[in-house]
Motif scaffolding. Structure first.
Motif, PDB file in Angstrom:
ATOM      1  N   PHE A 198       0.831  -1.196   0.000  1.00  0.00           N
ATOM      2  CA  PHE A 198       0.000   0.000   0.000  1.00  0.00           C
ATOM      3  C   PHE A 198       0.875   1.258   0.000  1.00  0.00           C
ATOM      4  O   PHE A 198       0.622   2.197  -0.744  1.00  0.00           O
ATOM      5  CB  PHE A 198      -0.935  -0.006   1.210  1.00  0.00           C
ATOM      6  N   TRP A 199       1.873   1.287   0.853  1.00  0.00           N
ATOM      7  CA  TRP A 199       2.699   2.491   0.975  1.00  0.00           C
ATOM      8  C   TRP A 199       3.393   2.817  -0.352  1.00  0.00           C
ATOM      9  O   TRP A 199       3.458   3.984  -0.742  1.00  0.00           O
ATOM     10  CB  TRP A 199       3.712   2.338   2.103  1.00  0.00           C
ATOM     11  N   LYS A 200       3.885   1.816  -1.034  1.00  0.00           N
ATOM     12  CA  LYS A 200       4.536   2.050  -2.331  1.00  0.00           C
ATOM     13  C   LYS A 200       3.540   2.630  -3.338  1.00  0.00           C
ATOM     14  O   LYS A 200       3.863   3.569  -4.067  1.00  0.00           O
ATOM     15  CB  LYS A 200       5.144   0.760  -2.869  1.00  0.00           C
ATOM     16  N   ARG A 201       2.335   2.076  -3.377  1.00  0.00           N
ATOM     17  CA  ARG A 201       1.311   2.579  -4.296  1.00  0.00           C
ATOM     18  C   ARG A 201       0.868   3.982  -3.887  1.00  0.00           C
ATOM     19  O   ARG A 201       0.637   4.847  -4.729  1.00  0.00           O
ATOM     20  CB  ARG A 201       0.125   1.616  -4.343  1.00  0.00           C
ATOM     21  N   TYR A 202       0.752   4.203  -2.598  1.00  0.00           N
ATOM     22  CA  TYR A 202       0.355   5.498  -2.074  1.00  0.00           C
ATOM     23  C   TYR A 202       1.390   6.569  -2.426  1.00  0.00           C
ATOM     24  O   TYR A 202       1.040   7.679  -2.822  1.00  0.00           O
ATOM     25  CB  TYR A 202       0.159   5.377  -0.567  1.00  0.00           C
ATOM     26  N   LYS A 203       2.664   6.244  -2.277  1.00  0.00           N
ATOM     27  CA  LYS A 203       3.733   7.190  -2.634  1.00  0.00           C
ATOM     28  C   LYS A 203       3.690   7.516  -4.119  1.00  0.00           C
ATOM     29  O   LYS A 203       3.835   8.675  -4.507  1.00  0.00           O
ATOM     30  CB  LYS A 203       5.101   6.616  -2.256  1.00  0.00           C
ATOM     31  N   ALA A 204       3.498   6.499  -4.946  1.00  0.00           N
ATOM     32  CA  ALA A 204       3.411   6.729  -6.392  1.00  0.00           C
ATOM     33  C   ALA A 204       2.210   7.614  -6.713  1.00  0.00           C
ATOM     34  O   ALA A 204       2.297   8.532  -7.541  1.00  0.00           O
ATOM     35  CB  ALA A 204       3.322   5.397  -7.139  1.00  0.00           C
ATOM     36  N   PHE A 205       1.093   7.347  -6.043  1.00  0.00           N
ATOM     37  CA  PHE A 205      -0.094   8.179  -6.219  1.00  0.00           C
ATOM     38  C   PHE A 205       0.205   9.615  -5.810  1.00  0.00           C
ATOM     39  O   PHE A 205      -0.155  10.569  -6.508  1.00  0.00           O
ATOM     40  CB  PHE A 205      -1.249   7.598  -5.403  1.00  0.00           C
ATOM     41  N   GLY A 206       0.854   9.798  -4.692  1.00  0.00           N
ATOM     42  CA  GLY A 206       1.183  11.139  -4.206  1.00  0.00           C
ATOM     43  C   GLY A 206       2.043  11.909  -5.185  1.00  0.00           C
ATOM     44  O   GLY A 206       1.795  13.084  -5.459  1.00  0.00           O
TER      45      GLY A 206
END
Length: 107
Positions: A91-99
């Protein structure tokens, strides 16, 4: 520590965890609602709507709900970021990419 612009901060909190395979018309729009309720000066309909559109492209509905909760609980974001759970790491990796994407797109 690098200083963040207000827009980047909103995006960072809107995303960290996590963004989409969910239809934009889904009763969700969790990210947009959380963004608008965040009481940040730069939060606006157009900015929060843009962030939601990026979330719809990059995060699942579940990830969006998780990310939206981080607006009201930044400490939870830190816990997830530091968690040893594989699901949190994903989740954190996807969240960072989204950010990053939202920050580049929604200015």
């Amino acid at each position: 520590m690098k200083f963040l612009t207000t827009t980047t901060l909103i995006v960072a909190l809107a995303i960290p965890l996590g963004i989409a395979t969910a239809p934009a018309a889904d009763a969700g729009s969790a990210i947009e609602r959380a963004c608008m309720k965040s009481n940040r000066r730069s939060a606006s309909g157009p900015l929060c709507g843009c962030i939601q559109r990026v979330a719809d492209q990059m995060l699942t509905r579940r990830e969006q709900r998780m990310a939206a909760k981080l607006f009201n609980d930044p400490h939870r974001a830190q816990e997830i970021r530091q968690s040893d759970r594989a699901a949190h790491e994903t989740f954190w990796k996807r969240y960072k990419a989204f950010g990053t994407s939202a920050s580049n797109t929604c200015q």
